[in-house]
Motif scaffolding. Structure first.
Motif, PDB file in Angstrom:
ATOM      1  N   TYR A 189       1.280   5.389   3.517  1.00  0.00           N
ATOM      2  CA  TYR A 189       2.468   5.590   2.368  1.00  0.00           C
ATOM      3  C   TYR A 189       1.952   5.350   1.191  1.00  0.00           C
ATOM      4  N   THR A 190       0.874   4.607   0.717  1.00  0.00           N
ATOM      5  CA  THR A 190       0.460   4.551  -0.589  1.00  0.00           C
ATOM      6  C   THR A 190      -0.208   5.685  -1.230  1.00  0.00           C
ATOM      7  N   ALA A 191      -1.144   6.232  -0.264  1.00  0.00           N
ATOM      8  CA  ALA A 191      -1.851   7.414  -0.798  1.00  0.00           C
ATOM      9  C   ALA A 191      -0.897   8.874  -0.906  1.00  0.00           C
ATOM     10  N   LEU A 192      -0.386   8.980   0.253  1.00  0.00           N
ATOM     11  CA  LEU A 192       0.630  10.094   0.087  1.00  0.00           C
ATOM     12  C   LEU A 192       1.718   9.792  -0.977  1.00  0.00           C
ATOM     13  N   ALA A 193       2.290   8.619  -1.046  1.00  0.00           N
ATOM     14  CA  ALA A 193       3.315   8.447  -2.215  1.00  0.00           C
ATOM     15  C   ALA A 193       2.798   8.842  -3.473  1.00  0.00           C
ATOM     16  N   SER A 226     -12.221  -8.811  12.732  1.00  0.00           N
ATOM     17  CA  SER A 226     -12.408  -8.650  11.277  1.00  0.00           C
ATOM     18  C   SER A 226     -11.314  -9.513  10.350  1.00  0.00           C
ATOM     19  N   GLY A 227     -10.252  -9.857  11.066  1.00  0.00           N
ATOM     20  CA  GLY A 227      -9.303 -10.583  10.445  1.00  0.00           C
ATOM     21  C   GLY A 227      -8.567  -9.583   9.172  1.00  0.00           C
ATOM     22  N   THR A 228      -8.000 -10.267   8.200  1.00  0.00           N
ATOM     23  CA  THR A 228      -7.191  -9.338   7.110  1.00  0.00           C
ATOM     24  C   THR A 228      -8.100  -9.056   6.184  1.00  0.00           C
ATOM     25  N   TYR A 229      -9.089  -9.331   5.932  1.00  0.00           N
ATOM     26  CA  TYR A 229     -10.189  -9.110   4.913  1.00  0.00           C
ATOM     27  C   TYR A 229     -10.450  -7.566   4.923  1.00  0.00           C
ATOM     28  N   VAL A 230     -11.306  -7.234   6.068  1.00  0.00           N
ATOM     29  CA  VAL A 230     -11.446  -5.650   6.143  1.00  0.00           C
ATOM     30  C   VAL A 230     -10.166  -4.768   6.191  1.00  0.00           C
ATOM     31  N   LYS A 231      -9.284  -5.397   6.795  1.00  0.00           N
ATOM     32  CA  LYS A 231      -7.990  -4.520   7.239  1.00  0.00           C
ATOM     33  C   LYS A 231      -7.553  -4.211   5.799  1.00  0.00           C
ATOM     34  N   SER A 232      -7.479  -5.422   4.801  1.00  0.00           N
ATOM     35  CA  SER A 232      -6.888  -4.905   3.307  1.00  0.00           C
ATOM     36  C   SER A 232      -7.911  -3.941   2.309  1.00  0.00           C
ATOM     37  N   PHE A 233      -8.966  -4.064   2.818  1.00  0.00           N
ATOM     38  CA  PHE A 233      -9.747  -3.416   2.041  1.00  0.00           C
ATOM     39  C   PHE A 233      -9.523  -2.041   2.449  1.00  0.00           C
ATOM     40  N   HIS A 234      -9.305  -1.693   3.339  1.00  0.00           N
ATOM     41  CA  HIS A 234      -9.078  -0.366   3.698  1.00  0.00           C
ATOM     42  C   HIS A 234      -7.997   0.477   2.814  1.00  0.00           C
ATOM     43  N   LEU A 236      -7.335  -0.510  -0.072  1.00  0.00           N
ATOM     44  CA  LEU A 236      -7.862  -0.255  -1.415  1.00  0.00           C
ATOM     45  C   LEU A 236      -8.454   0.804  -1.603  1.00  0.00           C
ATOM     46  N   LEU A 237      -9.466   1.138  -0.481  1.00  0.00           N
ATOM     47  CA  LEU A 237     -10.362   2.161  -0.528  1.00  0.00           C
ATOM     48  C   LEU A 237      -9.451   3.766  -0.524  1.00  0.00           C
ATOM     49  N   MET A 238      -8.479   3.601   0.182  1.00  0.00           N
ATOM     50  CA  MET A 238      -7.562   4.840   0.330  1.00  0.00           C
ATOM     51  C   MET A 238      -6.713   5.120  -0.951  1.00  0.00           C
ATOM     52  N   HIS A 239      -6.547   3.840  -1.736  1.00  0.00           N
ATOM     53  CA  HIS A 239      -5.732   4.202  -2.821  1.00  0.00           C
ATOM     54  C   HIS A 239      -6.067   3.294  -4.079  1.00  0.00           C
ATOM     55  N   PRO A 240      -7.299   3.095  -4.599  1.00  0.00           N
ATOM     56  CA  PRO A 240      -7.606   2.194  -5.495  1.00  0.00           C
ATOM     57  C   PRO A 240      -7.102   2.033  -6.776  1.00  0.00           C
ATOM     58  N   HIS A 257      -3.480  -7.128   1.020  1.00  0.00           N
ATOM     59  CA  HIS A 257      -3.391  -6.172   0.099  1.00  0.00           C
ATOM     60  C   HIS A 257      -1.962  -6.367  -0.852  1.00  0.00           C
ATOM     61  N   LEU A 258      -2.217  -5.917  -2.055  1.00  0.00           N
ATOM     62  CA  LEU A 258      -0.706  -5.925  -2.951  1.00  0.00           C
ATOM     63  C   LEU A 258      -0.385  -4.693  -3.657  1.00  0.00           C
ATOM     64  N   VAL A 259       0.370  -3.832  -3.391  1.00  0.00           N
ATOM     65  CA  VAL A 259       0.804  -2.623  -3.810  1.00  0.00           C
ATOM     66  C   VAL A 259       1.250  -2.561  -5.173  1.00  0.00           C
ATOM     67  N   LYS A 260       0.844  -2.047  -6.449  1.00  0.00           N
ATOM     68  CA  LYS A 260       1.273  -1.949  -7.515  1.00  0.00           C
ATOM     69  C   LYS A 260       2.069  -0.630  -7.723  1.00  0.00           C
ATOM     70  N   TRP A 261       3.454  -0.757  -7.549  1.00  0.00           N
ATOM     71  CA  TRP A 261       4.203   0.451  -7.334  1.00  0.00           C
ATOM     72  C   TRP A 261       4.241   1.510  -8.603  1.00  0.00           C
TER      73      TRP A 261
END
Length: 275
Positions: A189-193, A226-234, A236-240, A257-261
């Motif tokens: 939803y972030t990358a496509l938005a 991997s817990g939330t560490y790797v999960k969150s970085f996915h 960031l990679l998709m929509h840095p 993760h934190l989305v900057k709308w």
């Protein structure tokens, strides 16, 4: 149920005897078709078919789906839900449905959300009809029900949020591809938005599910690894440009993760700025 071109898809793996969502939505008044989307690597496939009927269990080629998308890593770990999410569009088309909703298999609560708390839904058929009527008349990719985290700090009234997680109402006429093997909903939803696609969460209806790491099957193995560490970085990679990593303050602080709308969704400029 008014919408004959709609079905519920439950995305599941290794839990033929623990289908909480099925019990919940039937108890809340859903009378329509339910299909179980499982992969060909699920060793309990025969148990699903025996319990829910072979025609209601849809098995897909998981490796083929994995090879068709950007998983965001080279782990070769397919114990994730993203492949079932993408296959759902193919399944709906093959089954002859125009609309469908993707549900996880472990929901224990579904209700209307109010300031004073949650009120039980008794006629889920009617709720689905209303949601679909709205969805059909707006130009959006998908709409979701809210989750507990959407109401931290208290219910803020009936709203549409520009996010879409966990449950997805979709149409075969509005296809999109989920990306990233972890955090696939946020990644998508972030990358496509950022490219103009619109996703919504309807806050007045709330879903609750068990903790991801608390029950066997599903995504538990992937999160335990991997817990939330790797999960969150996915994400960031998709929509840095619109996602960053921050610390989630809770009883057990962790990276999230934190989305900057403002950096994610296109903004409509005032005509006065036109040159």
């Amino acid at each position: 149920m008014m919408n004959k071109d709609f079905a519920v898809f439950i995305l599941t793996h290794g839990r033929p005897d623990n289908q909480r969502t099925t019990k919940l939505i039937r108890a809340r008044g859903y009378t329509g078709p339910i299909y179980y989307i499982i992969d060909d690597e699920d060793k309990t496939a025969d148990q699903y078919k025996a319990k829910y009927g072979e025609k209601n269990v849809i098995v897909f080629d998981k490796k083929a789906m994995a090879d068709s998308i950007d998983e965001g890593n080279n782990f070769d770990n397919r114990k994730v839900i993203v492949h079932a999410r993408n296959y759902s569009f193919i399944a709906a088309k093959n089954l002859g449905y125009k609309y469908f909703v993707q549900f996880d298999d472990d929901y224990y609560s579904l209700g209307y959300r109010y300031i004073e708390g949650e009120k039980k839904i008794n006629n889920l058929d009617k709720v689905f009809d209303i949601i679909l009527e709205f969805y059909k008349n707006v130009n959006i990719k998908s709409i979701a029900f809210s989750q507990g985290g959407d109401h931290i700090g208290g219910f803020q009234g009936v709203k549409l949020k520009r996010k879409c997680m966990n449950s997805f109402f979709c149409s075969v006429d509005r296809p999109f591809t989920f990306v990233g093997s972890l955090n696939e909903d946020v990644n998508t939803y972030t990358a496509l938005a950022s490219r103009g696609a619109v996703f919504f969460t309807f806050t007045n209806i709330n879903l609750s599910q068990g903790d991801t790491q608390s029950s066997k099957g599903g995504m538990t193995d992937a999160y335990n690894l991997s817990g939330t560490y790797v999960k969150s970085f996915h994400s960031l990679l998709m929509h840095p440009s619109g996602v960053k990593i921050s610390m989630m303050n809770s009883k057990n602080p962790r990276l999230h993760h934190l989305v900057k709308w403002k950096n994610t969704t296109p903004m409509i400029l005032d005509p006065k700025h036109k040159k």
